[in-house]
Design a protein around this motif. Sequence first.
Motif, short mmCIF file in Angstrom:
data_model
loop_
_atom_site.label_atom_id
_atom_site.label_comp_id
_atom_site.label_asym_id
_atom_site.label_seq_id
_atom_site.Cartn_x
_atom_site.Cartn_y
_atom_site.Cartn_z
N ALA A 253 77.29 53.79 45.34
CA ALA A 253 78.75 53.87 45.19
C ALA A 253 79.39 53.94 46.57
O ALA A 253 78.96 54.72 47.42
N PHE A 254 80.35 53.07 46.78
CA PHE A 254 81.13 53.07 48.01
C PHE A 254 82.57 53.41 47.67
O PHE A 254 83.06 52.99 46.61
N GLN A 255 83.24 54.12 48.57
CA GLN A 255 84.65 54.38 48.35
C GLN A 255 85.47 53.63 49.38
O GLN A 255 85.11 53.61 50.57
N LYS A 256 86.54 53.02 48.90
CA LYS A 256 87.42 52.29 49.82
C LYS A 256 88.21 53.30 50.63
O LYS A 256 88.82 54.21 50.08
N MET A 257 88.17 53.11 51.94
CA MET A 257 88.83 54.09 52.81
C MET A 257 90.33 53.88 52.83
O MET A 257 90.81 52.77 52.62
N LYS A 258 91.01 54.99 53.12
CA LYS A 258 92.48 54.92 53.12
C LYS A 258 92.99 54.42 54.46
O LYS A 258 92.32 54.53 55.45
N LEU B 3 90.39 46.18 46.32
CA LEU B 3 90.14 47.53 45.85
C LEU B 3 91.20 48.47 46.41
O LEU B 3 91.53 48.41 47.58
N LYS B 4 91.72 49.33 45.53
CA LYS B 4 92.70 50.33 45.97
C LYS B 4 92.07 51.31 46.94
O LYS B 4 90.90 51.65 46.76
N PRO B 5 92.80 51.79 47.90
CA PRO B 5 92.24 52.88 48.73
C PRO B 5 91.86 54.04 47.80
O PRO B 5 92.62 54.42 46.92
N GLY B 6 90.68 54.57 47.98
CA GLY B 6 90.21 55.64 47.10
C GLY B 6 89.42 55.12 45.91
O GLY B 6 88.75 55.87 45.22
N GLY B 7 89.52 53.81 45.65
CA GLY B 7 88.78 53.21 44.54
C GLY B 7 87.30 53.05 44.89
O GLY B 7 86.91 53.20 46.05
N TYR B 8 86.50 52.74 43.89
CA TYR B 8 85.05 52.69 44.11
C TYR B 8 84.44 51.32 43.87
O TYR B 8 84.87 50.59 42.98
N PHE B 9 83.45 51.03 44.67
CA PHE B 9 82.60 49.85 44.45
C PHE B 9 81.22 50.38 44.06
O PHE B 9 80.56 51.05 44.86
N PHE C 181 92.40 46.77 42.25
CA PHE C 181 91.43 47.36 41.31
C PHE C 181 91.18 48.83 41.61
O PHE C 181 91.23 49.26 42.75
N ASP C 182 90.85 49.55 40.54
CA ASP C 182 90.40 50.93 40.72
C ASP C 182 88.89 50.98 40.89
O ASP C 182 88.35 51.88 41.51
N ALA D 173 79.12 47.31 55.13
CA ALA D 173 80.18 47.70 54.20
C ALA D 173 81.31 48.42 54.94
O ALA D 173 82.48 48.25 54.63
N LEU D 174 80.92 49.18 55.94
CA LEU D 174 81.89 49.92 56.73
C LEU D 174 82.89 48.97 57.40
O LEU D 174 84.07 49.27 57.53
N LYS D 175 82.40 47.80 57.78
CA LYS D 175 83.28 46.79 58.39
C LYS D 175 84.35 46.34 57.41
O LYS D 175 85.39 45.84 57.81
N PHE D 176 84.05 46.48 56.11
CA PHE D 176 85.03 46.07 55.10
C PHE D 176 85.75 47.27 54.49
O PHE D 176 86.29 47.19 53.39
N GLY D 177 85.70 48.38 55.19
CA GLY D 177 86.44 49.57 54.74
C GLY D 177 85.78 50.29 53.59
O GLY D 177 86.45 51.04 52.86
N LEU D 178 84.49 50.07 53.42
CA LEU D 178 83.81 50.75 52.31
C LEU D 178 82.85 51.80 52.87
O LEU D 178 82.01 51.50 53.70
#
Lengths: 411, 76
Positions: A406-411, A241-247, A211-212, A316-321
């Motif tokens: 808004a959270f961003q998925k980390m690369k 979620l794609k890296p760079g995508g948003y939650f 997902f984006d 959220a950080l634990k899940f890469g967000l």
Amino acid sequence: MSAPGIMNEAKEKRDEISKKEEKNYRQNKRSQIEEHSSDASSSKRVKYDAAQNVNNTSSELSSNNSEKTNESLSKKEYSDNSLLVIQHYNTILDDRNKSRILYMRNFNNWIKSMLMSEYTNEIYGTRLKALDMCCGRGGDLFKWKKLNVTYLICADLAERTIQECQDRYNEMLKQNSAERKYSPIFTAEFITADCTKVRLRSKFEDPSIKFDLVSCQFAFHYCFESLEQAECMLKNASECLKPGGYFIGTIPDAYDLVSRWQRCDGNSFGNDIYSVEFFCNKTKPPLFGAKYHFKLGNLVNCPEFLVYLPVFRKLALKFGLNLVKFERFDSFYERMKDKRKGKQLLKKIQALETYPSRHGEMLSGNPDKDYQHAKEYNTQKTSNRREIGTLSQPEWEVISLYAVFAFQKMK
Amino acid sequence: MEEKNLTDEQKKFLEECENEFKDRYTEKEAEFMKIKNMELNRPPIIDPWYSKNGRYNNDRRRHFNKYSHHRHRPYP
């Protein structure tokens, strides 16, 4: 009376009738438009509907519904709370337009639209895929369409609401082909599952989907009942979620809730349209399971839980967000209201109420006490135009409890 | 809060949080006090406001858009 006189009279009557018909047609059309743009995405919305229809809801209807619900929920995956949520969904009836909180709902829709478009603009690429967690009856479908999403997965815990959401989507499909639009509408998938307890990925048609954008509107706070549920929810949000995508999403601001709580003597506070009652330790609310009831209108509602932002961020950080934005509705509004799209949309979906009311219309709130700010503003004004757009004080007190994140998925 | 079914990792996380955020919602937490001491600002005001007119214009535009010649008009 002479013959031409009679004829004229008849003609006038005919004109009058056709004008009436036209007016009716327009009104119908308008309500259809509002229906489409209105919000159903959340249990919050359920409350709104339930609250306003509390007088219409026959006990027979609701008891039938709860029976059905219980049948369809033989699976043990639902807790008491989820059951409550589903029961609330089932008390929904229509005729929302006369509601006391119509403009509040419209305003919340405006916030959601602006938030969703802000973060889709951040994403490069054209074939957007999105996940709508806790989509409710699909009030955001129209927003997703406007954002030119190409693939959407809707998930919610109540079978009935998912069905309604799907019906709504099919209706949109039909309308789209009838209007001979050149751009096809997005493809959608519908999943009945409790996002706080079930791994959504295993239910996707294509589990490798990326997902984006993942959205969870007015619902994330339900998962803060326990650490496990919060983890499950975040896992669902982050996993595909794609890296760079948003939650992205909207939740009540726990700091504000607790501030209001501390300012009052007992455990409950509120105004004419809402009340909150806490059921946990006041001096040190727990990090998970800090329970309160949010009541809109006369209806007691499903329990909600404080989302303590620092824990939310840490988890959220634990899940890469990575948290990129947490903004209260009032400041989000200030930032967005002068943007071109924001300005247009405020008017288009009537996110604010016209004050003073137009001839023959009524204000949604109490004209004597709920609009002091507008009254003051108008007395200080020099120009002749009196009409302004605003919201009643009680509605604003509810709206300003909420915040966007808004959270961003980390690369 | 039920803690019986938690894994060790979850327990550790909760412990960590309890330590780190023991001053939550108190005067010692600056972010919280910022909100607590904040005055509720007033409801938004947009002036001038032409909500209904705007919609009417939108409707009109819809009737005369660039595709309007595609519309089915059986009667002259």
